[in-house]
Design a protein around this motif. Structure first.
Motif, PDB file in Angstrom:
ATOM      1  N   THR A 295       0.831  -1.212   0.000  1.00  0.00           N
ATOM      2  CA  THR A 295       0.000   0.000   0.000  1.00  0.00           C
ATOM      3  C   THR A 295       0.870   1.270   0.000  1.00  0.00           C
ATOM      4  OG1 THR A 295      -1.702   1.225   1.167  1.00  0.00           O
ATOM      5  CG2 THR A 295      -0.219  -0.061   2.540  1.00  0.00           C
ATOM      6  N   LYS A 296       0.220   2.344  -0.519  1.00  0.00           N
ATOM      7  CA  LYS A 296       0.957   3.610  -0.563  1.00  0.00           C
ATOM      8  C   LYS A 296       0.775   4.415   0.724  1.00  0.00           C
ATOM      9  CE  LYS A 296       0.621   4.071  -5.535  1.00  0.00           C
ATOM     10  NZ  LYS A 296      -0.196   4.632  -6.613  1.00  0.00           N
ATOM     11  N   ILE A 297      -0.147   3.977   1.552  1.00  0.00           N
ATOM     12  CA  ILE A 297      -0.392   4.721   2.807  1.00  0.00           C
ATOM     13  C   ILE A 297       0.861   4.633   3.683  1.00  0.00           C
ATOM     14  CG2 ILE A 297      -1.934   4.960   4.816  1.00  0.00           C
ATOM     15  CD1 ILE A 297      -3.982   3.251   3.206  1.00  0.00           C
ATOM     16  N   PRO A 298       1.371   5.805   4.150  1.00  0.00           N
ATOM     17  CA  PRO A 298       2.594   5.785   4.963  1.00  0.00           C
ATOM     18  C   PRO A 298       2.413   4.983   6.243  1.00  0.00           C
ATOM     19  CG  PRO A 298       1.951   8.029   4.401  1.00  0.00           C
ATOM     20  CD  PRO A 298       0.865   7.170   3.937  1.00  0.00           C
ATOM     21  N   PHE A 299       3.439   4.202   6.601  1.00  0.00           N
ATOM     22  CA  PHE A 299       3.358   3.382   7.811  1.00  0.00           C
ATOM     23  C   PHE A 299       3.537   4.270   9.043  1.00  0.00           C
ATOM     24  CE2 PHE A 299       4.750   0.217  10.895  1.00  0.00           C
ATOM     25  CZ  PHE A 299       3.799  -0.773  10.666  1.00  0.00           C
ATOM     26  N   GLY A 300       2.600   4.206   9.958  1.00  0.00           N
ATOM     27  CA  GLY A 300       2.590   5.134  11.100  1.00  0.00           C
ATOM     28  C   GLY A 300       3.343   4.609  12.314  1.00  0.00           C
ATOM     29  N   GLY A 301       3.479   3.305  12.433  1.00  0.00           N
ATOM     30  CA  GLY A 301       4.180   2.759  13.602  1.00  0.00           C
ATOM     31  C   GLY A 301       3.701   1.364  13.933  1.00  0.00           C
ATOM     32  N   LEU A 302       4.359   0.766  14.939  1.00  0.00           N
ATOM     33  CA  LEU A 302       4.013  -0.605  15.331  1.00  0.00           C
ATOM     34  C   LEU A 302       2.991  -0.589  16.474  1.00  0.00           C
ATOM     35  CD1 LEU A 302       7.531  -2.257  15.298  1.00  0.00           C
ATOM     36  CD2 LEU A 302       5.720  -2.603  13.616  1.00  0.00           C
ATOM     37  N   ILE A 303       2.143  -1.577  16.454  1.00  0.00           N
ATOM     38  CA  ILE A 303       1.195  -1.723  17.574  1.00  0.00           C
ATOM     39  C   ILE A 303       1.204  -3.180  18.023  1.00  0.00           C
ATOM     40  CG2 ILE A 303      -0.455   0.162  17.232  1.00  0.00           C
ATOM     41  CD1 ILE A 303      -2.094  -1.827  15.503  1.00  0.00           C
ATOM     42  N   GLU A 304       0.788  -3.382  19.270  1.00  0.00           N
ATOM     43  CA  GLU A 304       0.747  -4.768  19.750  1.00  0.00           C
ATOM     44  C   GLU A 304      -0.612  -5.356  19.443  1.00  0.00           C
ATOM     45  OE1 GLU A 304       1.802  -5.964  23.647  1.00  0.00           O
ATOM     46  OE2 GLU A 304       3.668  -4.838  23.545  1.00  0.00           O
ATOM     47  N   THR A 305      -0.629  -6.317  18.538  1.00  0.00           N
ATOM     48  CA  THR A 305      -1.898  -6.950  18.162  1.00  0.00           C
ATOM     49  C   THR A 305      -1.628  -8.337  17.579  1.00  0.00           C
ATOM     50  OG1 THR A 305      -3.791  -6.789  16.684  1.00  0.00           O
ATOM     51  CG2 THR A 305      -1.827  -5.649  15.976  1.00  0.00           C
ATOM     52  N   LEU A 306      -2.689  -9.138  17.551  1.00  0.00           N
ATOM     53  CA  LEU A 306      -2.555 -10.469  16.953  1.00  0.00           C
ATOM     54  C   LEU A 306      -2.399 -10.367  15.442  1.00  0.00           C
ATOM     55  CD1 LEU A 306      -5.302 -12.527  18.771  1.00  0.00           C
ATOM     56  CD2 LEU A 306      -2.865 -12.996  18.773  1.00  0.00           C
ATOM     57  N   GLY A 307      -3.008  -9.341  14.899  1.00  0.00           N
ATOM     58  CA  GLY A 307      -2.974  -9.120  13.460  1.00  0.00           C
ATOM     59  C   GLY A 307      -3.930  -8.020  13.094  1.00  0.00           C
TER      60      GLY A 307
ATOM     61  N   ASP B  76     -10.482   0.926  13.120  1.00  0.00           N
ATOM     62  CA  ASP B  76      -9.770  -0.114  13.848  1.00  0.00           C
ATOM     63  C   ASP B  76     -10.114  -1.475  13.255  1.00  0.00           C
ATOM     64  OD1 ASP B  76      -8.589  -1.734  15.651  1.00  0.00           O
ATOM     65  OD2 ASP B  76      -9.390  -0.734  17.437  1.00  0.00           O
ATOM     66  N   TYR B  77      -9.180  -2.064  12.517  1.00  0.00           N
ATOM     67  CA  TYR B  77      -9.415  -3.384  11.934  1.00  0.00           C
ATOM     68  C   TYR B  77      -8.465  -4.412  12.521  1.00  0.00           C
ATOM     69  CZ  TYR B  77     -12.456  -1.226   8.465  1.00  0.00           C
ATOM     70  OH  TYR B  77     -13.491  -0.561   7.867  1.00  0.00           O
ATOM     71  N   ARG B  78      -8.235  -4.321  13.827  1.00  0.00           N
ATOM     72  CA  ARG B  78      -7.387  -5.335  14.453  1.00  0.00           C
ATOM     73  C   ARG B  78      -8.233  -6.591  14.636  1.00  0.00           C
ATOM     74  NH1 ARG B  78      -5.645  -2.687  19.760  1.00  0.00           N
ATOM     75  NH2 ARG B  78      -7.660  -1.706  19.452  1.00  0.00           N
ATOM     76  N   TYR B  79      -7.576  -7.737  14.662  1.00  0.00           N
ATOM     77  CA  TYR B  79      -8.311  -8.999  14.832  1.00  0.00           C
ATOM     78  C   TYR B  79      -9.137  -8.988  16.115  1.00  0.00           C
ATOM     79  CZ  TYR B  79      -5.381 -11.187  11.208  1.00  0.00           C
ATOM     80  OH  TYR B  79      -4.767 -11.509  10.051  1.00  0.00           O
TER      81      TYR B  79
END
Lengths: 554, 73
Positions: free
Chosen positions: A148-160, A174-177
């Protein structure tokens, strides 16, 4: 000699007369004594008889009272045991459900992530075209950067899964599992429960049609509706003083309660108590003659009264209010009887003690989760309680049969109404969007995306612009100007409430043998009580007729 | 001939049977509603009674059809 003889004879005659008189007097005296003694005996017997009767009556009364007490003790004990059993069963069910949920999450973490991420990115493109930041866990980062072209904002703790934000960071998807699983969990808790614990729900699964004595209850409720106070009466009330209103109500359907409480309470409290008691009696009566699923649905709906009680008691206890003061606010029209609440109020002194006593209550588990925060954020905790109520309510009804579907639809509309009211009030007062998330009830008909836009609107003006996009805007279109004119939301709120009422009535005519006429009556009764309460309080405070009129829902 | 008579008899029985069943169902519903309304307001009793009698016409139609079929036997 002759003279002597004559004197003797004369004496003899005199003495004979005297004897007769004495004899007569004695005879009369004896008779009188006998009569007096007989009368006294009769009276004594009568008194004895009366006393005996009184003793018998009072002993019978005492016996009855004792039997009643024994009976109520038995019922209390039985219900206590029932609650305990229910609690154990619910805990077991909860454990099973939690295990299922954890297993679901485990399965989710083993799925092919690249495929899921690419489909999530497609959704993001559609839902938030101007997305400026994207977040994910370390595992998915390389794939996201490459696809994707959307800039990566950072890491988060999630399953996926991913989180995306717009440039201003006002809108977040919010589309975290975990979030997706939670939403699905909330929506389909009932179905999951059915699959996990078949024995509990097997009886319900068999019934394709909703059971319940709809014709009887609907006709009875329709007849009851005729006894509600007509609109003109409120206009009359505006011209009356409190004494006149009390007298008027004393001759209406509130007669029984006002007469019962007439000697116990002062005039202001009298109406308050009478209204509380009346609504409790009416709701309990309706519940009493509902059968089957209809009864289940209605009692689930009326648990809002229990929520009200829990909130009132916790609020009262945290401010160290007197038991009598708290009991004034308690309503016994929900699932639990008056004695249950009285017991809790009188036996507890602190919030903690109250919660301990609430063990076994349907909402105990929910309260336990936030009780630590009660002292600091009571409003947030109350919101959680309200959310739990609607979640349980929606989960307790299957949407298979027509009446159930109508009931669910009605509840969702009610949730919409409450959410819109909350949004209007908070936006008007410029409440931060972050704290607004906790106030919104789950399960409404407004789409998640639209709701996010409404919540995140930076000010009231922009909120109104967003609000124009949803269908509910048509309801308040004509009253929106009054906000600027009067600087108050009351007109808009009243219009929304009126619309909900009108909708319920219209639908109740379209489905005359469903749960809707009953709900329509229940709402109308509640509004009547609220209107009367408003009138009494406003009169007490000396508000003008015009102001009171604006506060009423007519 | 015997088969025809049998079929007509079955037809008549179906006509009266279904009509009677429909009447019973309608009267059960209306009866329950009438009792409910009368419990709240006694004045409703008369009206309820009238409504309750109305479904009787259904069974009468069934009876007429059954009778017409019977005459064909």
């Amino acid at each position: 000699v002759l003279e002597r003889a004559w004197t003797h004879k004369k004496r003899k005659v005199v003495s004979m007369g005297l004897e007769k008189v004495i004899e007569k007097i004695q005879k009369e005296g004896t008779e009188k004594v006998t009569t007096i003694i007989t009368d006294a005996e009769k009276q004594a017997a009568q008194i004895l008889q009366t006393k005996q009767k009184t003793i018998e009556e009072s002993s019978a009364k005492k016996k009855q009272e004792l039997e009643k007490q024994i009976e109520s003790l038995k019922t209390q004990e039985a219900s206590g045991i029932e609650i305990e059993v229910k609690k154990i069963r619910l805990n077991a069910e909860k454990d099973v459900l939690n295990t299922t949920y954890q297993e679901c999450l485990q399965v989710l973490s083993t799925l092919p992530h690249d495929k899921i991420i690419s489909s999530l990115l497609k959704i993001v493109k559609k839902e938030l075209p101007d997305a400026a930041y994207i977040y994910s866990n370390k595992r998915d980062e390389p794939y996201i950067r490459s696809s994707t072209k959307i800039p990566f904002g950072g890491l988060i703790e999630t399953l996926g899964g991913i989180i995306v934000e717009n440039k201003e960071k006002t809108l977040q998807l919010d589309y975290r599992y975990e979030t997706i699983a939670e939403i699905i969990w909330d929506r389909s808790l009932k179905e999951i429960a059915e699959k996990s614990i078949p024995s509990v729900f097997s009886s319900k699964r068999l019934s394709l049609f909703s059971s319940g004595n709809y014709p009887y209850v609907c006709a009875r409720v329709r007849a009851k509706r005729a006894f509600l106070l007509p609109y003109d009466t409120y206009r009359k009330f505006l011209l009356m003083d409190i004494h006149e209103i009390t007298r008027f109500l004393g001759e209406s359907s509130y007669k029984k309660e006002i007469n019962e409480l007439g000697l116990k309470a002062t005039e202001h409290h009298l109406i308050e108590f009478a209204l509380n008691r009346n609504i409790a009696a009416v709701y309990q009566q309706i519940l009493g003659y509902c059968e089957g699923d209809l009864n289940t649905m209605l009692s689930a709906y009326l648990q809002r009264e229990d929520i009200w009680n829990i909130k009132a008691i916790l609020r009262g206890k945290s401010y160290n209010a007197k038991s009598e003061e708290i009991l004034k606010a308690v309503r016994s029209s929900g699932k639990y009887p008056e004695e249950y609440w009285q017991d809790i109020v009188q036996k507890s002194k602190t919030v903690q003690e109250t919660i301990e006593l609430l063990k076994g209550n349907d909402y105990y588990e929910t309260i336990k989760t936030f009780i630590q925060d009660w002292e600091l954020h009571p409003a947030e905790c109350e919101n959680k309680l309200e959310q739990a109520y609607y979640r349980l309510l929606l989960n307790s009804v299957h949407s298979r049969s027509e009446p159930n579907r109508l009931f669910l639809e009605f509840i969702r509309e009610e949730i919409n109404l409450v959410n819109i009211k909350t949004l209007f009030m908070t936006k008007f007062e410029s409440v931060e969007p972050d704290s607004l998330h906790t106030m919104i009830l789950p399960g409404g008909n407004i789409q998640e995306k639209t709701m996010q836009h409404l919540i995140n609107a930076p000010d009231f003006k922009l909120f109104l612009e967003e609000f124009q996009k949803i269908s509910e805007y048509q309801i308040i279109r004509d009253t929106i100007e009054t906000i600027e004119q009067t600087g108050s939301l009351s007109q808009v709120i009243r219009t929304l409430e009126k619309e909900h009422l009108t909708k319920a009535t219209k639908k109740s005519y379209l489905h005359p043998l469903s749960i809707l006429p009953i709900l329509d009556y229940i709402i109308r009764k509640r509004i009547e009580i609220e209107n009367l309460r408003i009138i009494m309080h406003a009169k007490e405070k000396g508000l003008s007729e015009q102001v009171i009129k604006k506060l009423l829902v007519i | 001939m015997a088969v025809e008579t049998g079929i007509i008899a079955i037809g008549a029985s179906v006509a009266i049977g279904t009509a009677a069943f429909a009447t019973a169902w309608a009267q059960k519903t209306i009866g329950a509603a009438a009792v409910g309304a009368a419990a709240e307001n006694e004045k409703m009793f008369g009206k309820g009674l009238i409504y309750m009698v109305l479904p009787e016409t259904i069974v009468l139609f069934g009876l007429v059809i059954a009778f017409l079929l019977w005459t064909k036997m």
